[in-house]
Design a protein around this motif. Structure first.
Motif, PDB file in Angstrom:
ATOM      1  N   LEU A 318       0.824  -1.212   0.000  1.00 42.45           N
ATOM      2  CA  LEU A 318       0.000   0.000   0.000  1.00 42.45           C
ATOM      3  C   LEU A 318       0.863   1.269   0.000  1.00 42.45           C
ATOM      4  O   LEU A 318       0.517   2.257  -0.641  1.00 42.45           O
ATOM      5  N   SER A 319       1.985   1.233   0.703  1.00 39.63           N
ATOM      6  CA  SER A 319       2.877   2.402   0.732  1.00 39.63           C
ATOM      7  C   SER A 319       3.420   2.675  -0.662  1.00 39.63           C
ATOM      8  O   SER A 319       3.544   3.825  -1.081  1.00 39.63           O
ATOM      9  N   LYS A 320       3.753   1.605  -1.380  1.00 36.16           N
ATOM     10  CA  LYS A 320       4.256   1.755  -2.749  1.00 36.16           C
ATOM     11  C   LYS A 320       3.149   2.324  -3.650  1.00 36.16           C
ATOM     12  O   LYS A 320       3.366   3.258  -4.407  1.00 36.16           O
ATOM     13  N   PHE A 321       1.947   1.765  -3.499  1.00 40.30           N
ATOM     14  CA  PHE A 321       0.809   2.237  -4.300  1.00 40.30           C
ATOM     15  C   PHE A 321       0.522   3.712  -4.011  1.00 40.30           C
ATOM     16  O   PHE A 321       0.193   4.487  -4.913  1.00 40.30           O
ATOM     17  N   ALA A 322       0.689   4.105  -2.747  1.00 42.67           N
ATOM     18  CA  ALA A 322       0.359   5.475  -2.328  1.00 42.67           C
ATOM     19  C   ALA A 322       1.186   6.516  -3.077  1.00 42.67           C
ATOM     20  O   ALA A 322       0.737   7.645  -3.293  1.00 42.67           O
ATOM     21  N   LYS A 323       2.410   6.126  -3.481  1.00 40.62           N
ATOM     22  CA  LYS A 323       3.285   7.077  -4.175  1.00 40.62           C
ATOM     23  C   LYS A 323       2.667   7.592  -5.471  1.00 40.62           C
ATOM     24  O   LYS A 323       2.944   8.710  -5.899  1.00 40.62           O
ATOM     25  N   SER A 324       1.821   6.741  -6.091  1.00 41.38           N
ATOM     26  CA  SER A 324       1.225   7.166  -7.353  1.00 41.38           C
ATOM     27  C   SER A 324      -0.270   7.462  -7.191  1.00 41.38           C
ATOM     28  O   SER A 324      -1.002   7.549  -8.162  1.00 41.38           O
ATOM     29  N   CYS A 325      -0.716   7.573  -5.942  1.00 38.33           N
ATOM     30  CA  CYS A 325      -2.141   7.823  -5.720  1.00 38.33           C
ATOM     31  C   CYS A 325      -2.336   9.103  -4.924  1.00 38.33           C
ATOM     32  O   CYS A 325      -2.071   9.158  -3.720  1.00 38.33           O
ATOM     33  N   GLU A 326      -2.799  10.115  -5.634  1.00 45.01           N
ATOM     34  CA  GLU A 326      -3.029  11.452  -5.070  1.00 45.01           C
ATOM     35  C   GLU A 326      -3.939  11.456  -3.848  1.00 45.01           C
ATOM     36  O   GLU A 326      -3.823  12.300  -2.976  1.00 45.01           O
TER      37      GLU A 326
END
Ligand SMILES: *Cc1c(COP(=O)(O)O)cnc(C)c1O
Length: 399
Positions: A318-326
């Motif tokens: 989720l932390s990795k996904f968060a980088k590309s999720c505004e």
């Protein structure tokens, strides 16, 4: 009955306090729940951090069946083996502790509050105030509500019980300022659950321990949500190597049956004497037999290790996904207690996940709270995260 019939009957007769989602469940297995129309959902909610071993854990089911056939209730005027054994196991885990059993989290905290006041009367020079933190959640009885640092839960119930000054969470200076000659204890969650999975600074609990020691105050840890392996250790305080004076458990302790426990250091517990506190159902043998089975599973089935590995995996993905999720402001948590802080209300995402057959919870307005079973597999985690990520990519932001 189907979903619609059960829901209609519920709304017609139950006091309307829960704001239910429109699903009626009929059975569960492992990480999955089945609704009354036969649809299967992945459960990242666990009845609010209760079914930590998933649904229908064979050890728990067997223990409940066996005990129900033997004996279901005798009252605290007598003794039963499952209750004696559970008390011994919890007292040992805590280390030189004494246990009081109730039926819920609020009752466990109520016992902690009453014990702290009793101790204050007899040993603490008449002190009675218990500090607690803003954003906390300690229960819905009048005392635990008064200790709960969220105004929305207080609405319409004033006057609250006196003696519960509130201080900001994760703020030691505020604690020093709020303490007075009346302060006997501090009550706090190791990670605030209901308040939005708020993780304090790594040294916060240690410094609370020091603060309480310096001021001869009791440290009460509310582990009702963080306990029973939720964060990867049996008690969350084990991560930082401190020990509270009193700890409270409930939620996952009974594997789905109602039970709460307060465990106190022996020399403090003696402030309770025969007749000073009690409850009819506390230590009910069916509930304690189930709890013994929960402890067996935690000790023998690698549950804590799994909570740590799969929980860390979820947090990292989720932390990795968060980088590309505004829309994501922060991903935080520990073990299988994870919060995704959104830049908008969580409700729309919760509903989008439900449509995709994943149960998640929204709390504190904008926090998506993930509380999967501690027994979750990596494959189940991936299936759920794909749904969460899809919802975050495409669901419209609710206001
Ligand atoms: C749920 C919860 C409670 C209250 O437990 P109930 O069983 O609902 O009374 C208290 N403290 C914390 C931290 C909780 O998460």
């Amino acid at each position: 009955m189907n979903n619609a019939e059960i829901i209609e009957l519920t709304h017609r007769n139950l006091v309307d306090v829960y704001g239910c989602l429109p699903i009626a469940w009929s059975r569960g297995h492992g990480a999955y729940l089945y609704d009354a129309d036969g649809n299967r959902y992945l459960d990242f909610f666990c009845g609010l951090a209760v079914t930590n071993l998933g649904h229908g854990n064979p050890r728990v089911v067997r223990a409940i069946k066996d005990q129900a056939e033997k004996l279901t209730h005798v009252s605290n005027v007598f003794h039963t083996e499952p209750t004696a054994r559970l008390a011994e196991r919890l007292a040992t885990r805590f280390g030189k502790g004494r246990v009081f059993f109730g039926n819920s989290g609020a009752e466990a905290n109520e016992a902690a509050i009453k014990l702290a006041r009793r101790w204050g009367h007899s040993e603490g020079g008449g002190r009675y105030e218990i500090l607690s933190t803003l954003g906390s959640f300690h229960g819905r009885t009048m005392a635990t509500l008064s200790a709960t640092g969220q105004e929305k839960y207080h609405q319409g119930f004033q006057p609250l019980m006196p003696g519960f000054p509130l201080v900001p969470f994760n703020d030691l200076a505020a604690l020093e300022r709020a303490r007075s000659e009346r302060t006997v204890a501090l009550m706090v969650e190791p990670i605030q659950g209901e308040g939005g999975v708020v993780v304090p600074a790594p040294d916060y609990l240690k410094r609370l321990r020091d603060f309480c020691d310096r001021n001869k105050m009791l440290l009460i840890l509310d582990e009702i949500q963080t306990g029973i392996g939720r964060t990867g250790t049996f008690f969350a305080y084990e991560h930082v190597g401190i020990k509270p004076d009193i700890v409270t458990l409930a939620k996952a302790l009974g594997g789905g049956l109602p039970i709460g426990a307060m465990i106190a250091r022996e020399e403090i517990a003696t402030s309770f004497t025969p007749g000073s506190h009690g409850t009819t159902f506390g230590g009910n043998p069916v509930a304690t037999a189930a709890a013994n089975a929960v402890l067996d599973a935690l000790e023998q089935d690698g549950v804590l290790e799994n909570a740590t590995t799969v929980g860390t995996y979820i947090l990292e993905r989720l932390s990795k996904f968060a980088k590309s999720c505004e829309r994501i402001a922060e991903v935080r948590g520990r073990g299988m207690m994870i919060g995704v802080v959104l830049r908008h209300e969580a409700r729309g995402i919760v509903e989008a996940c439900l449509k995709d057959k994943l149960i998640v919870n929204g709390t504190a307005g904008n926090v998506l709270r993930l509380l999967p079973p501690l027994t979750l597999t990596r494959e189940e985690a991936d299936a759920a995260l794909e749904i969460v990520e899809r919802a975050l990519k495409s669901a419209p932001a609710a206001k």
